[in-house]
Design a protein around this motif. Structure first.
Motif, PDB file in Angstrom:
ATOM      1  N   LYS A 219      -7.482 -27.166  14.413  1.00 30.34           N
ATOM      2  CA  LYS A 219      -8.579 -26.744  13.563  1.00 30.34           C
ATOM      3  C   LYS A 219      -8.041 -26.259  12.223  1.00 30.34           C
ATOM      4  N   THR A 220      -8.597 -26.773  11.141  1.00 26.61           N
ATOM      5  CA  THR A 220      -8.234 -26.308   9.807  1.00 26.61           C
ATOM      6  C   THR A 220      -9.057 -25.064   9.491  1.00 26.61           C
ATOM      7  N   ASP A 221      -8.378 -23.940   9.353  1.00 29.08           N
ATOM      8  CA  ASP A 221      -9.052 -22.666   9.136  1.00 29.08           C
ATOM      9  C   ASP A 221      -9.315 -22.380   7.661  1.00 29.08           C
ATOM     10  N   LYS A 222      -8.408 -22.846   6.793  1.00 30.72           N
ATOM     11  CA  LYS A 222      -8.558 -22.551   5.366  1.00 30.72           C
ATOM     12  C   LYS A 222      -7.847 -23.599   4.520  1.00 30.72           C
ATOM     13  N   ILE A 223      -8.490 -23.981   3.430  1.00 36.71           N
ATOM     14  CA  ILE A 223      -7.868 -24.826   2.401  1.00 36.71           C
ATOM     15  C   ILE A 223      -8.074 -24.099   1.079  1.00 36.71           C
ATOM     16  N   GLU A 224      -6.992 -23.739   0.445  1.00 35.80           N
ATOM     17  CA  GLU A 224      -7.092 -22.967  -0.798  1.00 35.80           C
ATOM     18  C   GLU A 224      -6.245 -23.634  -1.882  1.00 35.80           C
ATOM     19  N   GLU A 225      -6.885 -24.004  -2.963  1.00 33.56           N
ATOM     20  CA  GLU A 225      -6.175 -24.687  -4.044  1.00 33.56           C
ATOM     21  C   GLU A 225      -5.722 -23.683  -5.092  1.00 33.56           C
ATOM     22  N   GLY A 226      -4.420 -23.586  -5.274  1.00 38.79           N
ATOM     23  CA  GLY A 226      -3.853 -22.710  -6.286  1.00 38.79           C
ATOM     24  C   GLY A 226      -3.405 -23.497  -7.494  1.00 38.79           C
ATOM     25  N   LYS A 227      -2.775 -22.810  -8.419  1.00 38.99           N
ATOM     26  CA  LYS A 227      -2.350 -23.450  -9.663  1.00 38.99           C
ATOM     27  C   LYS A 227      -1.248 -24.467  -9.424  1.00 38.99           C
ATOM     28  N   ASN A 228      -0.319 -24.130  -8.532  1.00 37.23           N
ATOM     29  CA  ASN A 228       0.846 -24.990  -8.320  1.00 37.23           C
ATOM     30  C   ASN A 228       0.909 -25.625  -6.938  1.00 37.23           C
ATOM     31  N   ALA A 229       0.034 -25.211  -6.031  1.00 40.82           N
ATOM     32  CA  ALA A 229       0.111 -25.738  -4.666  1.00 40.82           C
ATOM     33  C   ALA A 229      -1.211 -25.554  -3.932  1.00 40.82           C
ATOM     34  N   ILE A 230      -1.352 -26.327  -2.862  1.00 36.69           N
ATOM     35  CA  ILE A 230      -2.485 -26.212  -1.947  1.00 36.69           C
ATOM     36  C   ILE A 230      -2.010 -25.443  -0.714  1.00 36.69           C
ATOM     37  N   THR A 231      -2.750 -24.430  -0.315  1.00 32.59           N
ATOM     38  CA  THR A 231      -2.417 -23.689   0.899  1.00 32.59           C
ATOM     39  C   THR A 231      -3.373 -24.103   2.016  1.00 32.59           C
ATOM     40  N   VAL A 232      -2.798 -24.504   3.144  1.00 33.58           N
ATOM     41  CA  VAL A 232      -3.586 -24.935   4.302  1.00 33.58           C
ATOM     42  C   VAL A 232      -3.183 -24.097   5.508  1.00 33.58           C
ATOM     43  N   ASN A 233      -4.157 -23.462   6.123  1.00 38.30           N
ATOM     44  CA  ASN A 233      -3.936 -22.730   7.372  1.00 38.30           C
ATOM     45  C   ASN A 233      -4.596 -23.492   8.518  1.00 38.30           C
ATOM     46  N   GLN A 234      -3.841 -23.731   9.588  1.00 38.14           N
ATOM     47  CA  GLN A 234      -4.374 -24.449  10.731  1.00 38.14           C
ATOM     48  C   GLN A 234      -3.969 -23.767  12.042  1.00 38.14           C
ATOM     49  N   THR A 235      -4.812 -23.938  13.048  1.00 34.73           N
ATOM     50  CA  THR A 235      -4.509 -23.430  14.382  1.00 34.73           C
ATOM     51  C   THR A 235      -4.453 -24.599  15.350  1.00 34.73           C
ATOM     52  N   ILE A 236      -3.379 -24.651  16.120  1.00 34.64           N
ATOM     53  CA  ILE A 236      -3.244 -25.635  17.191  1.00 34.64           C
ATOM     54  C   ILE A 236      -3.644 -24.945  18.492  1.00 34.64           C
ATOM     55  N   TYR A 237      -4.683 -25.457  19.123  1.00 30.56           N
ATOM     56  CA  TYR A 237      -5.175 -24.871  20.372  1.00 30.56           C
ATOM     57  C   TYR A 237      -4.688 -25.691  21.563  1.00 30.56           C
ATOM     58  N   THR A 238      -4.262 -25.001  22.595  1.00 31.04           N
ATOM     59  CA  THR A 238      -3.893 -25.639  23.841  1.00 31.04           C
ATOM     60  C   THR A 238      -4.456 -24.827  24.989  1.00 31.04           C
ATOM     61  N   SER A 239      -4.580 -25.422  26.142  1.00 35.20           N
ATOM     62  CA  SER A 239      -5.261 -24.752  27.251  1.00 35.20           C
ATOM     63  C   SER A 239      -4.317 -23.995  28.173  1.00 35.20           C
ATOM     64  N   GLU A 240      -3.004 -24.183  28.010  1.00 36.42           N
ATOM     65  CA  GLU A 240      -2.068 -23.550  28.926  1.00 36.42           C
ATOM     66  C   GLU A 240      -0.931 -22.875  28.172  1.00 36.42           C
ATOM     67  N   GLU A 241      -0.483 -21.748  28.714  1.00 34.79           N
ATOM     68  CA  GLU A 241       0.559 -20.948  28.064  1.00 34.79           C
ATOM     69  C   GLU A 241       1.868 -21.714  27.932  1.00 34.79           C
TER      70      GLU A 241
END
Length: 303
Positions: A219-241
């Motif tokens: 799941k992509t949690d955040k996409i933030e466009e800055g002056k020099n770069a794009i910041t992307v935060n993502q979470t990988i979900y799995t069902s087992e530890e």
């Protein structure tokens, strides 16, 4: 809609078993990567539309989840997505892995195809990996089983781009008169957040193919466009530890490789701009039965 003189436009469903090469074929047709590919079964989970323009014609290809025997709600939603694409299209491409021949899935798909009046092309893929005599016998056997079902039969190698142009020409001829649905420079209608999530999911499969079941979600949690770069935060979900530790790797070695490769591909999406990618791994039991995850990847949740 984009109206041009004598314009034609329509939808084309790519139908077939898992790993038959549907995503590879669409990427080859579009000359760009839209659908992720993997040796994992059921990699494609939703309808991914790729847009191909040729002259006055716009062809909207729909890469669908592979047909398989569904069990849980998630599996059933994927297969339902494939069938709905077939019913709503102006043309259907039934892609068959020639190296696997006629399987149980073939019989299921053929029975469904018999219920529609849409032009259908049988496309035998990976023909470069099978002897000519075997290929001819397979074709003869198929046409005996389903006489008069297919408008055309094509023999291709999607990976090698051999015979694909003939398929495109056939599709173009099936498109009805209509204004274009998308602007001429669009390649896909896939939301950016989902596109980026799919890139990361592909890299997880690529580097953890043997160790990890396919039951993960990104799941992509955040996409933030800055002056020099794009910041992307993502979470990988799995069902087992224990899957979490596999994804992370020893001292974070696996997640680092996955992040590096995903970041490089995301940079291409943003025209070469630098991407800062932050990945998090969380355990969420039974995520495959949770409505929010269906919505995040474009599937309908049904009770």
């Amino acid at each position: 809609m984009n109206k041009t003189e004598n314009s034609r436009c329509g939808f084309v469903a790519l139908i077939g078993a898992t790993n038959s090469g549907k995503s590879t074929l669409m990427n080859t047709i579009l000359s760009t990567k839209i659908s992720i590919t993997s040796h994992k079964v059921q990699t494609t989970r939703n309808q991914i539309k790729g847009i191909k323009n040729s002259g006055n014609t716009q062809m909207i290809f729909i890469d669908t989840p592979g047909i398989f025997n569904p069990k849980g709600k998630f599996d059933k939603a994927m297969v339902s997505t494939a069938w709905s694409a077939m019913n709503d299209s102006d043309a259907v491409i039934f892609l068959l892995d020639a190296t696997k021949g006629i399987t149980k899935t073939f019989d299921v798909v053929v029975e469904k195809l018999k219920t529609i009046k849409t032009p259908i092309a049988l496309v035998l893929n990976k023909v470069d990996l099978i002897e000519k005599d075997e290929l001819l016998k397979l074709t003869t056997d198929i046409l005996k089983i389903a006489p008069d079902l297919f408008s055309e039969v094509f023999m291709i190698s999607a990976l090698e781009n051999d015979g694909v142009e003939d398929v495109i020409t056939w599709v173009k001829n099936q498109m009805p008169e209509s204004p274009w649905y998308f602007e001429k420079d669009m390649k896909t209608d896939l939301p950016l957040s989902l596109h980026l999530a799919e890139i990361t999911r592909e890299k997880v499969y690529e580097y953890l193919h043997q160790e990890l079941p396919y039951s993960i979600a990104v799941k992509t949690d955040k996409i933030e466009e800055g002056k020099n770069a794009i910041t992307v935060n993502q979470t990988i979900y799995t069902s087992e530890e224990n899957h979490k530790s596999i994804i992370l790797g020893e001292k974070g070695s696996k997640i680092k490789v996955i992040g590096t490769k995903a970041r490089q591909e995301m940079s291409l999406v943003f025209g070469g701009k630098k991407v800062n990618l932050f990945l998090y791994v969380k355990v969420k039991e039974n995520w495959r039965e949770t409505p929010e995850f269906f919505n995040d990847i474009g599937l309908d949740f049904k009770e």
